[in-house]
Design a protein around this motif. Structure first.
Motif, PDB file in Angstrom:
ATOM      1  N   LEU A 536       0.826  -1.137   0.178  1.00 32.66           N
ATOM      2  CA  LEU A 536       0.197   0.119   0.157  1.00 32.66           C
ATOM      3  C   LEU A 536       1.216   1.261   0.142  1.00 32.66           C
ATOM      4  N   VAL A 537       0.910   2.057  -0.713  1.00 34.31           N
ATOM      5  CA  VAL A 537       1.729   3.263  -1.336  1.00 34.31           C
ATOM      6  C   VAL A 537       0.419   4.155  -0.688  1.00 34.31           C
ATOM      7  N   ILE A 538       1.093   5.201   0.308  1.00 43.50           N
ATOM      8  CA  ILE A 538       0.398   6.276   0.929  1.00 43.50           C
ATOM      9  C   ILE A 538       1.052   7.556   0.125  1.00 43.50           C
ATOM     10  N   ASP A 539       0.521   8.452   0.230  1.00 40.34           N
ATOM     11  CA  ASP A 539       0.852  10.073   0.033  1.00 40.34           C
ATOM     12  C   ASP A 539      -0.324  11.246   0.435  1.00 40.34           C
ATOM     13  N   SER A 540      -0.170  11.799   0.787  1.00 40.53           N
ATOM     14  CA  SER A 540      -0.455  13.083   1.466  1.00 40.53           C
ATOM     15  C   SER A 540      -1.433  12.257   2.226  1.00 40.53           C
ATOM     16  N   GLY A 541      -1.951  11.039   3.586  1.00 41.83           N
ATOM     17  CA  GLY A 541      -2.811  10.307   3.836  1.00 41.83           C
ATOM     18  C   GLY A 541      -3.529   9.588   3.164  1.00 41.83           C
ATOM     19  N   SER A 542      -3.584   9.844   1.678  1.00 43.57           N
ATOM     20  CA  SER A 542      -4.385   8.835   0.808  1.00 43.57           C
ATOM     21  C   SER A 542      -3.621   7.840  -0.342  1.00 43.57           C
ATOM     22  N   VAL A 543      -4.611   6.780  -0.760  1.00 43.45           N
ATOM     23  CA  VAL A 543      -3.902   6.062  -1.382  1.00 43.45           C
ATOM     24  C   VAL A 543      -3.593   5.737  -2.542  1.00 43.45           C
ATOM     25  N   ALA A 544      -1.905   5.711  -2.603  1.00 38.65           N
ATOM     26  CA  ALA A 544      -1.543   6.312  -4.113  1.00 38.65           C
ATOM     27  C   ALA A 544      -1.143   4.803  -5.314  1.00 38.65           C
ATOM     28  N   GLN A 545      -0.732   4.215  -5.202  1.00 39.91           N
ATOM     29  CA  GLN A 545      -1.089   3.008  -5.520  1.00 39.91           C
ATOM     30  C   GLN A 545      -1.425   1.843  -4.445  1.00 39.91           C
ATOM     31  N   HIS A 546      -1.173   0.224  -4.980  1.00 41.73           N
ATOM     32  CA  HIS A 546      -2.075  -0.515  -4.484  1.00 41.73           C
ATOM     33  C   HIS A 546      -1.663  -1.503  -5.068  1.00 41.73           C
ATOM     34  N   GLY A 547      -0.664  -3.626  -4.978  1.00 41.61           N
ATOM     35  CA  GLY A 547      -0.939  -4.192  -5.469  1.00 41.61           C
ATOM     36  C   GLY A 547       0.948  -4.415  -4.960  1.00 41.61           C
ATOM     37  N   THR A 548       1.209  -6.068  -6.086  1.00 41.25           N
ATOM     38  CA  THR A 548       1.939  -6.172  -4.983  1.00 41.25           C
ATOM     39  C   THR A 548       3.519  -5.263  -5.952  1.00 41.25           C
ATOM     40  N   HIS A 549       4.891  -6.340  -5.797  1.00 42.90           N
ATOM     41  CA  HIS A 549       5.859  -5.850  -5.396  1.00 42.90           C
ATOM     42  C   HIS A 549       6.021  -5.524  -7.358  1.00 42.90           C
ATOM     43  N   GLU A 550       5.807  -6.648  -8.029  1.00 42.65           N
ATOM     44  CA  GLU A 550       5.445  -6.685  -9.830  1.00 42.65           C
ATOM     45  C   GLU A 550       4.898  -6.160 -10.455  1.00 42.65           C
ATOM     46  N   GLN A 551       3.467  -5.824  -9.596  1.00 45.79           N
ATOM     47  CA  GLN A 551       2.832  -5.202 -10.531  1.00 45.79           C
ATOM     48  C   GLN A 551       2.887  -3.344 -10.041  1.00 45.79           C
ATOM     49  N   LEU A 552       3.802  -3.376  -9.083  1.00 43.88           N
ATOM     50  CA  LEU A 552       4.118  -1.783  -9.068  1.00 43.88           C
ATOM     51  C   LEU A 552       5.104  -0.663  -9.634  1.00 43.88           C
ATOM     52  N   ILE A 553       5.823  -1.857 -10.053  1.00 44.69           N
ATOM     53  CA  ILE A 553       6.923  -1.437  -9.993  1.00 44.69           C
ATOM     54  C   ILE A 553       7.439  -1.155 -11.883  1.00 44.69           C
ATOM     55  N   LYS A 554       6.120  -1.948 -12.774  1.00 48.32           N
ATOM     56  CA  LYS A 554       5.691  -1.650 -14.295  1.00 48.32           C
ATOM     57  C   LYS A 554       4.820  -0.526 -13.750  1.00 48.32           C
ATOM     58  N   GLU A 555       4.145   0.200 -12.867  1.00 47.29           N
ATOM     59  CA  GLU A 555       3.933   1.501 -13.133  1.00 47.29           C
ATOM     60  C   GLU A 555       4.471   3.027 -13.448  1.00 47.29           C
ATOM     61  N   GLU A 556       3.913   4.110 -13.454  1.00 49.96           N
ATOM     62  CA  GLU A 556       4.955   5.354 -13.181  1.00 49.96           C
ATOM     63  C   GLU A 556       4.193   6.008 -11.708  1.00 49.96           C
ATOM     64  N   GLY A 557       5.040   6.058 -10.728  1.00 50.66           N
ATOM     65  CA  GLY A 557       4.609   6.998  -9.639  1.00 50.66           C
ATOM     66  C   GLY A 557       5.534   6.566  -8.862  1.00 50.66           C
ATOM     67  N   ILE A 558       5.539   6.664  -7.434  1.00 50.27           N
ATOM     68  CA  ILE A 558       5.702   6.596  -6.441  1.00 50.27           C
ATOM     69  C   ILE A 558       6.444   5.896  -6.152  1.00 50.27           C
ATOM     70  N   TYR A 559       6.082   4.456  -5.925  1.00 48.38           N
ATOM     71  CA  TYR A 559       6.957   3.321  -5.708  1.00 48.38           C
ATOM     72  C   TYR A 559       7.810   2.732  -6.763  1.00 48.38           C
ATOM     73  N   SER A 560       7.589   3.207  -7.910  1.00 50.10           N
ATOM     74  CA  SER A 560       8.030   2.748  -9.098  1.00 50.10           C
ATOM     75  C   SER A 560      10.135   3.676  -8.666  1.00 50.10           C
ATOM     76  N   ARG A 561       9.203   4.986  -8.505  1.00 55.05           N
ATOM     77  CA  ARG A 561      10.644   5.749  -8.142  1.00 55.05           C
ATOM     78  C   ARG A 561      11.267   5.464  -6.855  1.00 55.05           C
ATOM     79  N   PHE A 562      10.718   5.009  -5.924  1.00 48.35           N
ATOM     80  CA  PHE A 562      10.793   5.008  -4.566  1.00 48.35           C
ATOM     81  C   PHE A 562      12.007   3.559  -4.197  1.00 48.35           C
ATOM     82  N   TRP A 563      12.063   2.748  -5.707  1.00 55.35           N
ATOM     83  CA  TRP A 563      12.691   1.324  -5.747  1.00 55.35           C
ATOM     84  C   TRP A 563      13.555   1.754  -6.320  1.00 55.35           C
ATOM     85  N   LYS A 564      13.846   2.314  -7.464  1.00 51.36           N
ATOM     86  CA  LYS A 564      14.955   3.063  -8.140  1.00 51.36           C
ATOM     87  C   LYS A 564      15.942   3.527  -6.948  1.00 51.36           C
ATOM     88  N   GLN A 565      15.634   4.612  -6.224  1.00 43.03           N
ATOM     89  CA  GLN A 565      15.995   4.683  -5.368  1.00 43.03           C
ATOM     90  C   GLN A 565      17.153   4.339  -4.332  1.00 43.03           C
TER      91      GLN A 565
END
Length: 574
Positions: A536-565
């Motif tokens: 569950l990816v939380i941003d400013s108190g709301s759900v920004a993204q939700h899914g498995t690791h494999e699903q989220l790294i394929k999406e553009e968003g907070i999680y993929s940026r977090f993972w790359k960093q």
């Protein structure tokens, strides 16, 4: 003053009968003291025919007066005098029970200073002075009533003069009480500020030394001490002169009564025995009333302290239903949950399902609401909107204690009590055997370093675990959670303070601990996040993204940026 006595009786609990009995004995003591007047009157009335029989009667009355005074004083002491300490000991324990049921949002830094001040200086003053004030007030009032009634039988004029003196004295007393209302809150506020500033200074010594700014903070502490001193002086100056006037009113009235009785005797209106009796009674009637000056000032001080005490004890309580939660399954569901402090929204319409036995990792930027979300699940706060359900039950309908039996929590900021390591671990399960405790420590990878300490498991750690490193404290905290063996586990950056060489072993122990259990984890470490059943990816108190690791790294968003960093950071080598 009567209101103050009634308020003390209201909070006295099981001590109330003893306090009432003590007041009764105080009244009897006052009556015993007044018996001395009859012995004096008996002698004076028989001056010309004084014989051994009259003297013996007067002696018996005097002995009865003295014996009664000491007897009832002793009975009052054993029934009432110490009850202030017993009563407020129980009251402290009651506050402790209420604090356990209060929402965590109640405990801001400013409120912590208030709570500490109330539980220390406020309660100490109440337990020391509450019984004394009741004794002074009831004793003074009843002595005045007894002698005024006596005057009424023998001379209505003296009764009126006595009442006039009492009226003026009570008027001065009213002014004293009003001054107390004005100044006591200032003293309390100064004491509270002093406590807060001192705590902040002590807690921040390391930071101040590191940045060489201790002088600025010292000035704030010195100012707090100065403010407290000035408040105390203002309070004393406000009432000291009036207390002298209060005593002077009764001394002047007593002198007037003495002159009046002498004038009436010289005019032939009263006999010498009655003249002498009135002179003696004139000063006896006010002997207890003069002490009432202290009692009245204490009464107003105590009233203000009681107001302050009630402000803390009237804290919000979450467990209003008292129902005990009995779970058969351990899935977690959040339905459109919102939460905030005052007007600031922290969690905004979050929904989530965590099936029993699965893991959920919560990630997001700092301040996004991750820890708050976990605290809502553990019911440290109640949601403003929506529902939190565990095992299908809405948790706000049940007691927090019964809920927390099913949850083990490991916090980012570990708190250890000033106690032995064994007792700190045993918090997880007070009934655990020594073998179970040591097994939990081994699984948390802290057994070896504990055994290397001078006293092993009996080593006493400093307050908040100050004698241990961050990683050592964290591992003890995890051992505590392992020992509890709850079906639901919440990890709030549980591995943040663990040294790299022990991280792999510790993660393995946590994985063993959480096998088959429901796990919610706030983490930045790649291994913890990647292996979760859902993220569950939380941003400013709301759900920004939700899914498995494999699903989220394929999406553009907070999680993929977090993972790359994180991947980039973990690729650095020395």
């Amino acid at each position: 003053m009567l209101t103050m006595i009634l308020r003390i009786l209201k909070i006295s609990g099981k001590n109330k009968p003893r306090i009432l009995l003590g007041i009764f004995f105080n009244i009897l003591k006052t009556f015993s003291m007044a018996l001395m007047i009859f012995a004096i009157l008996l002698i004076l009335n028989n001056l010309h025919t004084l014989n051994s029989k009259v003297i013996l009667h007067a002696l018996w009355i005097t002995l009865g007066s003295i014996s009664g005074r000491f007897l009832f004083q002793w009975l009052m002491d054993i029934t009432m005098s110490a009850k202030g300490f017993d009563m407020f000991r129980d009251y402290r324990l009651n506050i402790g029970d209420r604090l356990k049921k209060a929402p965590m949002g109640y405990f801001s830094e400013q409120r912590l200073g208030t709570i500490q001040t109330v539980l220390t200086s406020t309660v100490v003053e109440l337990e020391q002075y509450s019984m004394l004030a009741i004794t002074d007030i009831t004793g003074g009032i009843f002595m005045a009533l007894i002698i005024t009634i006596l005057f009424l039988f023998y001379s209505p004029l003296f009764s009126l003069l006595t009442l006039a003196g009492l009226g003026i004295g009570m008027w001065v007393l009213h002014i004293i009480q009003r001054r107390g209302v004005e100044h006591t809150p200032l003293v309390q506020a100064a004491q509270e500020n002093l406590t807060t500033q001192s705590l902040e200074y002590i807690r921040g010594i390391a930071v101040m030394r590191a940045f060489s700014v201790s002088e600025n903070k010292e000035e704030a502490v010195y100012e707090a001490f100065e403010r407290k001193m000035q408040a105390d002086l203002y309070q004393e100056h406000a009432v000291a002169g009036l207390l002298k006037w209060y005593a002077a009113v009764y001394k002047i009235t007593g002198a007037l009564l003495m002159l009046s009785s002498s004038a009436l005797y010289l005019a032939g209106s009263i006999t010498l025995p009655y003249c002498l009796m009135f002179i003696i009674c004139a000063f006896l009637v006010y002997a207890e009333m003069e002490q009432m000056g202290d009692g009245a000032f204490l009464a107003k001080k105590i009233t203000t302290e009681l107001n302050r005490l009630e402000n803390v004890t009237n804290m919000p309580v979450m467990d209003t239903s008292g129902k005990v939660l009995n779970l058969k399954r351990f899935d977690i569901e959040l339905k459109d949950v919102s939460f905030g402090y005052d007007s600031r929204t922290i969690i905004d319409h979050v929904s989530l399902k965590v099936p029993q036995g699965t893991t959920c990792a919560i990630v997001g930027p700092s301040g996004s609401g991750k820890t708050t979300l976990c605290n809502l699940i553990a019911r440290f706060w109640d949601v403003k909107e929506g529902e939190v359900l565990i095992g299908g039950y809405q948790i706000r309908d049940y007691t927090a204690d019964s809920l927390l039996k099913y949850i083990s929590m490991v916090f980012q900021n570990v708190y250890l009590f000033h106690d032995t390591i064994e007792n700190n671990i045993r918090f997880g399960n007070p009934d655990a055997t020594k073998k179970q405790l040591m097994e939990a420590a081994k699984r948390a990878r802290c057994h070896d370093f504990i055994m290397g300490l001078p006293d092993g498991y009996q080593t006493v750690v400093g307050e908040s675990g100050s004698t241990l490193s961050g990683g050592e404290k964290q591992r003890i905290s995890i051992a505590r959670a392992i020992l509890k063996d709850a079906p639901i586990i919440i990890l709030d950056e549980a591995t943040s303070s663990v040294d790299p060489e022990n991280e792999h072993e510790l993660l393995g122990a946590i994985k063993e601990l959480t096998k088959g259990k429901t796990l919610i984890s706030i983490a930045h470490r790649l291994t913890t996040v990647r292996d979760a059943d859902q993220i569950l990816v939380i941003d400013s108190g709301s759900v920004a993204q939700h899914g498995t690791h494999e699903q989220l790294i394929k999406e553009e968003g907070i999680y993929s940026r977090f993972w790359k960093q994180r991947r980039s950071a973990s690729g650095w080598k020395l």
